[in-house]
Design an enzyme around this catalytic site. Structure first.
Site, mmCIF file in Angstrom:
data_model
loop_
_atom_site.group_PDB
_atom_site.id
_atom_site.type_symbol
_atom_site.label_atom_id
_atom_site.label_comp_id
_atom_site.label_asym_id
_atom_site.label_seq_id
_atom_site.Cartn_x
_atom_site.Cartn_y
_atom_site.Cartn_z
ATOM 1 N N ASP A 75 0.814 -1.216 0.000
ATOM 2 C CA ASP A 75 0.000 0.000 0.000
ATOM 3 C C ASP A 75 0.849 1.267 0.000
ATOM 4 O O ASP A 75 2.007 1.263 0.432
ATOM 5 C CB ASP A 75 -0.874 0.029 1.265
ATOM 6 N N HIS A 221 3.726 -2.304 3.130
ATOM 7 C CA HIS A 221 3.781 -0.956 2.538
ATOM 8 C C HIS A 221 5.111 -0.787 1.809
ATOM 9 O O HIS A 221 6.162 -1.051 2.394
ATOM 10 C CB HIS A 221 3.632 0.108 3.631
HETATM 11 ZN ZN LIG Z 1 -2.891 3.306 2.936
#
Ligand SMILES: [Zn+2]
Length: 255
Positions: A75, A221
């Site tokens: 992400d 991430h």
């Molecule tokens: Zn996010």
């Protein structure tokens, strides 16, 4: 099934009954707070719990899978430095992943997005601004956030993303209405690494491995300096334990 519609109908009906009882039998008006509190509590819990499908249908795993497939997702990118290193590492392990990108980050790093696409990974929409107060947005603001990001991705990759991941994993009635219009498949996760909160890389890796299961969706991430270390060890572990990492689309198309 307990969802926003059923809880709203149930608590509204209960409120009307209590109002009638208060007027007819002189019962304390205090009791009106009970269904209202219940509605508020259910709405708050539903907002933060995607697997409950409280406001909309989302996919957090594919439990029906019989094979050892899982999906790794990243992400908040694309990131000008970390994303490239992650792509190289994924290539080394012949692994495909899914990147949920933020529109404004794509705008700053268009070449990185093109590279993600060129190397055969999936790209999903993760809103345009990912602002701290985005969850309070109106339906029209959500539509703008989603459609603006779709347009940039389409312009750079010639492909419109079919997947959307709500920022912070929070869903609201307004996101649900926007998604009904854009028809994205809403994707959550079943294996949260907490890589943005935990500074200890080995602890993050241990958490992911502990929660590994066929059909699972792992959340990482590509904006974190620790991700490369964690990913390399995770990919080695997956290889040793005969897990195959695939894109979210491939994982869900097996439903
Ligand atoms: Zn996010």
């Amino acid at each position: 099934m307990l969802n926003f519609k059923t809880i709203t109908i149930t608590t509204s009906s209960a409120t009307l009954v209590i109002v009638a009882c208060c007027m007819l039998f002189s019962i304390s008006w205090f009791w009106i707070s009970a269904p209202i509190t219940l509605w508020l509590l259910a709405t708050i819990i539903g907002s933060f719990s995607m697997p409950c499908n409280f406001f909309l249908t989302s996919f957090t795993s594919n439990k029906s899978l019989t094979s050892n497939k899982i999906a790794i997702t990243f992400d908040d990118g694309p990131h000008p430095e970390f994303t490239y290193s992650i792509l190289d590492l994924l290539d080394r392990f012949h692994t495909k992943a899914t990147f949920f990108c933020i529109g404004k980050h794509i705008k700053s790093n268009p070449e990185v997005l093109k590279e993600i696409s060129a190397r055969g990974h999936s790209i999903g929409n993760h809103s345009y601004s990912h602002g701290n107060f985005i969850d309070f947005s109106s339906v029209s603001k959500w539509l703008e956030e989603i459609q603006k990001t779709d347009a940039i991705i389409k312009e750079l990759t010639n492909d419109t993303p079919s997947l959307f991941r709500p920022p912070f994993g929070v869903t609201t009635p307004n996101i649900a209405k926007a998604i009904k219009e854009t028809e994205h498949r809403v994707i959550g996760w079943s294996n949260r690494s907490f890589d943005t909160a935990l500074k200890n890389k080995d602890l993050v890796l241990k958490r992911i491995i502990k929660h590994l299961s066929p059909g699972g969706i792992i959340l990482l991430h590509d904006t974190q300096p620790n991700t490369l270390y964690i990913l390399e060890r995770l990919l080695l572990h997956l290889k040793q334990h005969q897990f195959e990492a695939v894109t979210v689309n491939e994982l869900l198309n097996e439903i």
